[in-house]
Design a protein around this motif. Structure first.
Motif, PDB file in Angstrom:
ATOM      1  N   GLY A   1       9.806   5.123   3.461  1.00 54.77           N
ATOM      2  CA  GLY A   1       8.484   4.222   3.596  1.00 54.77           C
ATOM      3  C   GLY A   1       8.625   3.115   4.688  1.00 54.77           C
ATOM      4  O   GLY A   1       7.607   2.948   5.451  1.00 54.77           O
ATOM      5  N   ILE A   2       9.736   2.524   4.417  1.00 54.65           N
ATOM      6  CA  ILE A   2      10.399   1.574   5.678  1.00 54.65           C
ATOM      7  C   ILE A   2      10.115   2.245   7.131  1.00 54.65           C
ATOM      8  O   ILE A   2       9.545   1.609   8.140  1.00 54.65           O
ATOM      9  CB  ILE A   2      11.468   0.852   5.474  1.00 54.65           C
TER      10      ILE A   2
ATOM     11  N   GLN B 200      12.250   7.362  -5.405  1.00 58.29           N
ATOM     12  CA  GLN B 200      12.204   6.948  -4.172  1.00 58.29           C
ATOM     13  C   GLN B 200      11.601   5.538  -4.294  1.00 58.29           C
ATOM     14  O   GLN B 200      11.928   4.509  -3.653  1.00 58.29           O
ATOM     15  CB  GLN B 200      11.280   7.825  -3.353  1.00 58.29           C
TER      16      GLN B 200
ATOM     17  N   LEU C 157      -1.154   1.001   6.517  1.00 61.28           N
ATOM     18  CA  LEU C 157       0.007   1.035   5.884  1.00 61.28           C
ATOM     19  C   LEU C 157      -0.388   2.062   4.692  1.00 61.28           C
ATOM     20  O   LEU C 157       0.832   2.907   4.150  1.00 61.28           O
ATOM     21  CB  LEU C 157       0.313  -0.186   5.212  1.00 61.28           C
TER      22      LEU C 157
ATOM     23  N   LYS D 115       2.430   6.038  -3.274  1.00 62.56           N
ATOM     24  CA  LYS D 115       3.454   6.899  -4.145  1.00 62.56           C
ATOM     25  C   LYS D 115       2.941   6.881  -5.661  1.00 62.56           C
ATOM     26  O   LYS D 115       2.991   7.976  -6.294  1.00 62.56           O
ATOM     27  CB  LYS D 115       4.789   6.440  -3.918  1.00 62.56           C
TER      28      LYS D 115
ATOM     29  N   ILE E 125       6.562   2.717   8.001  1.00 64.22           N
ATOM     30  CA  ILE E 125       6.011   1.523   8.169  1.00 64.22           C
ATOM     31  C   ILE E 125       6.355   1.141   9.566  1.00 64.22           C
ATOM     32  O   ILE E 125       5.444   0.724  10.638  1.00 64.22           O
ATOM     33  CB  ILE E 125       6.059   0.473   7.365  1.00 64.22           C
TER      34      ILE E 125
ATOM     35  N   PRO F 140       0.840  -1.013  -0.023  1.00 67.04           N
ATOM     36  CA  PRO F 140       0.007  -0.057  -0.058  1.00 67.04           C
ATOM     37  C   PRO F 140       0.862   1.328  -0.048  1.00 67.04           C
ATOM     38  O   PRO F 140       0.453   2.321  -0.682  1.00 67.04           O
ATOM     39  CB  PRO F 140      -0.652  -0.107   1.335  1.00 67.04           C
ATOM     40  N   ASN F 141       2.008   1.213   0.688  1.00 63.45           N
ATOM     41  CA  ASN F 141       2.604   2.458   0.754  1.00 63.45           C
ATOM     42  C   ASN F 141       3.413   2.663  -0.751  1.00 63.45           C
ATOM     43  O   ASN F 141       3.538   4.000  -0.891  1.00 63.45           O
ATOM     44  CB  ASN F 141       3.987   2.295   1.845  1.00 63.45           C
TER      45      ASN F 141
END
Lengths: 601, 601
Positions: B443-444, A412, B521, A347, B447, A342-343
């Motif tokens: 992103g990590i 990214q 997420l 984006k 999360i 989902p992340n």
């Protein structure tokens, strides 16, 4: 394939966001049909993907090279430019009288997006030529037109704009380049210009420089600037390139991006002066430039759209291919394509929604220019011109800002690979970064919007745009979609954004009327961003409403659901920023103006 | 001078945002005084400005070069590194037992900011060494410690972290590098690692690689990964570099930025296997890595702060010098320095406020690490550890995002000159762009914040942070400043941001408790940004409140007014985004998860 032109989305944007059918009904486009537009775009898309897009990496890696005054473009560029002009693409927007195809700005906008998405550095050459054509048509003498226009329209010769000097960037009042009459109708030009895009290159037989300079005894400031035409080779009696003129490329810049496009230092008059001819009236040069400014600024806005879409396409492909981690619900024991996270979806949707909104704003601006030039009714022409004036700074600045944003998100999504030049994601970021700077920085655009455009007709032009948003919001709030996808609260979000824009607009007009110009200038940038968000959501919802009607009518094309999803994503994940921007416009300016102690060097 | 360390602001941030005096009162820092801290930072700042900062351009232009396995760092780097280690800077944070100076993380954080601001590529070498030192201290055998620690602490040898492989980036479960016992306590390591920072170079006598690999028959996934130490040269009986180990640098990457820092492909076992030794227990390698992860992620966050400040300093100097246009109220007939234009002031204030807020968040994280390691009371240590865990992803991701943002604004302030590489503004953008990617992508981080950190202690750790914000908001709302500068509605803005953060936090905890992990997420990234804004404003207001007390007490230093202005600017021009982010967190996730049709390749 590194780039595929999104022709269907483009056509749909022309139709539903830029009001093509209404314009046809109003007689703006004569007998031009959407089918014909689509087939032109299909052809352009093929050339862009197959011929230009493969040049993009070599353009970056090798770039244009300077040696002893000669500029060599990257391998393959010269041949591709020749084939591209031979196919008639350079002539697309020009009047038939000069060998053009006379297609409207809306078609040119979509094509320009493709040329820039496939290789922005390459597309810059014709972008500048188009400006020269426009200036000559509007202000050139008959002789200049006869000598130069057909060649420029065909693309045999290219054009440049020579404005900037080291001390005169945003502020052209400080120009020093001189022009002295020779007594035979020509002028002798001396001075140095910098940042001249394609000022020298090997793709065309001649280069036609449009140069801002001062006549002897001209008034100081911008009222003493005249526009001249100075060709690299002075045409001979047959109209062919003849004697070499006294204008030379002294060097090219080493830049962050657009390496394929030579950015030249041009020196006029090493041997006494370059021969030039006046365009338009003496001391009215800036006016002549303003003629082409709307079109050129829109063209730069389209570069932002183009890079955003190109970066999106590359990131999307990578996200489908690259596997890392396991998404919720995915089979145990194997890594999922990262697009299932989902992340990453957020984006990619951000990139796609920003590109779609910027495209819609730019195409709307093109449609307004068409109305300004082509409508039969003078009142309609005036309305189109005012609308184009209002939207142009938004199209330029908002689109180029989101171009950088989208390219950065693209990097990214690629993770570590995004930072490696060979991947190509980083090139998009480097290329995109110039667009908020040139053709009037985005700060200048924001100031233009707030100080010149909002006050037009007592604020009525901006009010009309806001009224249209409210109407769309009502339609979206009422929209029922029986299949495919839901609008969510997108209508409410557009209403909120429109109300925020309305209050922010009223506030800025008040500040300026109240002789508090700095208070408006201090928040011009967030205001422009707010305008872009509201206008962009309005445009995306117009597209989504058309998609909903298509679904209702039984059309099962999944592109319709996709368009509703993108509008809804923009509404719930980007448009909420509008309220924050309103607060910043209304209450942030004082904190800028009061922070004197904080900015001591 | 291209970089001047803002030592006074750093000390004030340590004192007022990172709670130095309370920590001293709590016995965390022994007899360390703020005066001593200040004098260390003065010295470090001198070295950074005078010796390292001049290397930054050559590092970019020439970069590290690879030839036949040998990597040559840019001219001057080797000598500067030698002098820097000789002055003891590498040993600053290490325990005295191993030759270190035993200074706490808060001092190291400020120094690391300086090294990175002066030349980020240069500072990466010791950043990696520090990670190796930490891992060895926490998990190494006595023999490994005796052999390696003193050299690594002194900086005679450098350290690396070898995690990534082509198929294993964010997902280390996919690692394939193998380690087979030799029967003598050592292991034979074979495999390929990529993206290894300073994996090979010429600045130190030996390079100590920390390598993640799998033992034979190790379980699949992350529970089958062990950590090994494999030096470039195996130390001889006297502890000096001896036999060359079977690990080589096959190539270095061609990157967007940080050209001075060699990013290596490392090949283990071309000749049968590199000799290595186990660190910690078998199959517990990831645990060993986690030990150093908080510190390494904080160090990368500080790179964001560093580049933001360096870019700000450069843009500020340019804005004072460059003249374009005439500001309102300026004398007629001359151009104003662009810093007099409100639109430029906004840009510079944005850079400065973002850098100041990110600095404060990072220093707070360092202070929490100090409390975790140095407090006498175990409950205080646990509180510090939990606070550091919570803040680390924010410090890493928010700071590196704003690093890119500030560097990009810096380019924009320079106008056309910003796009020219020689100006140096573009380098900051290129360098900054890696920090959101490495050491766990942002992103990590988001999360991690949402799925691991928020649920800590049933949400109590996050709640404590929010409670502290509410308290600061009340103080700021009550603040009366008799001279210098006003708080405006900054207290109210922090209260709004804290309430937004509170509601967003509750929502995310609910979604996860309700087995709806994807919904959390999908909005993790905007949540992290919201957290950073609230935490950053809280920190800036703590600094501003201290400044107000100083003004009240009659201190006429204009820096106090400046600090209040920066907090107020952040409150009214950046913090309003918090409400938008809350709306996105609460209502945006569905639109992400429902947009299946929109992301088809």
């Amino acid at each position: 394939m590194t780039y595929a032109a999104p022709v269907n989305d483009m056509v749909e944007t022309i139709r539903s966001a830029a009001g093509f059918e209404q314009a046809v009904a109003d007689g703006v486009y004569g007998d031009l049909s959407l089918d014909l537009v689509a087939s032109v775009l299909e052809e352009a898309g093929r050339f862009a993907s197959e011929r230009i897009a493969p040049l993009n990496r070599v353009g970056d890696e090798i770039g244009s090279r300077w040696s002893d005054g000669v500029v060599t473009t990257p391998p393959g560029w010269k041949e591709t430019y020749r084939d591209w002009t031979a196919a008639g693409w350079n002539a697309l927007p020009a009047p038939e009288q000069w060998g053009g195809q006379g297609l409207p700005a809306i078609v040119q906008a979509a094509c320009a997006e493709m040329w820039n998405a496939s290789a922005m550095s390459f597309a810059l050459a014709p972008l500048l030529s188009a400006g020269a054509v426009e200036a000559l048509i509007a202000h050139g003498s008959e002789e200049l037109k006869q000598t130069y226009l057909a060649k420029l329209v065909a693309g045999e010769w290219t054009g440049t704009m020579n404005l900037t000097e080291p001390q005169a960037g945003s502020d052209l009042a400080a120009l020093r380049t001189k022009a002295v009459p020779n007594g035979d109708g020509s002028y002798r030009i001396t001075g140095q210009k910098i940042f001249i895009t394609y000022g020298e290159h090997d793709m065309a037989d001649n280069i036609v420089h449009l140069v801002l300079a001062r006549l002897p005894d001209a008034p100081a400031g911008t009222r003493g600037i005249s526009l001249f035409l100075a060709p690299k080779f002075i045409p001979d009696a047959n109209g062919n390139p003849g004697q070499r003129n006294d204008v030379r490329c002294a060097s090219i810049e080493h830049k962050l991006g657009i390496h394929g496009s030579p950015t030249c230092v041009m020196v006029y008059g090493d041997e006494g002066g370059a021969t030039g001819w006046l365009i338009g009236e003496e001391n009215r040069g800036l006016n002549c430039m303003f003629t082409m400014m709307n079109a050129a600024r829109l063209a730069v806005g389209l570069q932002g759209v183009a890079i955003a879409d190109r970066a999106y396409q590359q990131a999307l492909a990578y996200a489908h291919e690259r596997r890392q981690g396991r998404a919720n619900g995915a089979p145990a024991g194997e890594m999922s394509p990262i697009i299932q996270h989902p992340n990453i979806q957020r984006k990619l949707l951000t990139m796609k929604a920003l590109a779609a909104a910027a495209r819609a704003i730019c195409y709307r601006t093109a449609a307004a220019l068409d109305r300004a030039h082509l409508a039969a009714d003078p009142a309609e022409r005036a309305r189109g011109a005012a609308h184009a004036s209002l939207l142009t700074p938004v199209a330029k600045a908002w689109s180029t800002d989101i171009g950088v944003e989208a390219a950065s998100i693209g990097v990214q999504i690629h993770g570590g690979m995004g930072f490696i030049e060979e991947t190509g994601a980083a090139q998009h970021l480097r290329d995109a970064r110039i667009a908020p700077i040139y053709e009037g920085t985005n700060g200048i655009q924001a100031i233009d919007l707030v100080t010149r455009k909002l006050p037009m007709n007592g604020g009525a032009v901006a009010q009309a745009a806001i009224a249209a948003m409210r109407q769309t919001a009502t339609q979206a709030a009422n929209a029922q979609v029986s299949a495919g996808a839901a609008f969510g609260d997108a209508g409410a979000r557009l209403r909120d954004a429109a109300e925020s824009l309305d209050r922010a607009t009223a506030f800025l007009l008040q500040q300026q009327a109240g002789n508090n110009p700095d208070a408006a200038l201090a928040v011009a940038t967030p205001y422009l961003r707010l305008f872009g968000i509201a206008e962009g959501l309005d445009a995306l919802l117009n597209i989504a409403l058309a998609a909903a009607r298509a679904i209702e009518a039984g059309d099962a094309n999944p592109a319709h659901a996709s368009r509703i999803q993108i509008a809804r994503f923009f509404a719930s994940n980007i448009a909420p920023e509008a309220q924050a921007l309103e607060q910043i416009v209304l209450r942030g300016g004082d904190a800028v103006l009061d922070a004197q102690d904080a900015l001591v060097a």
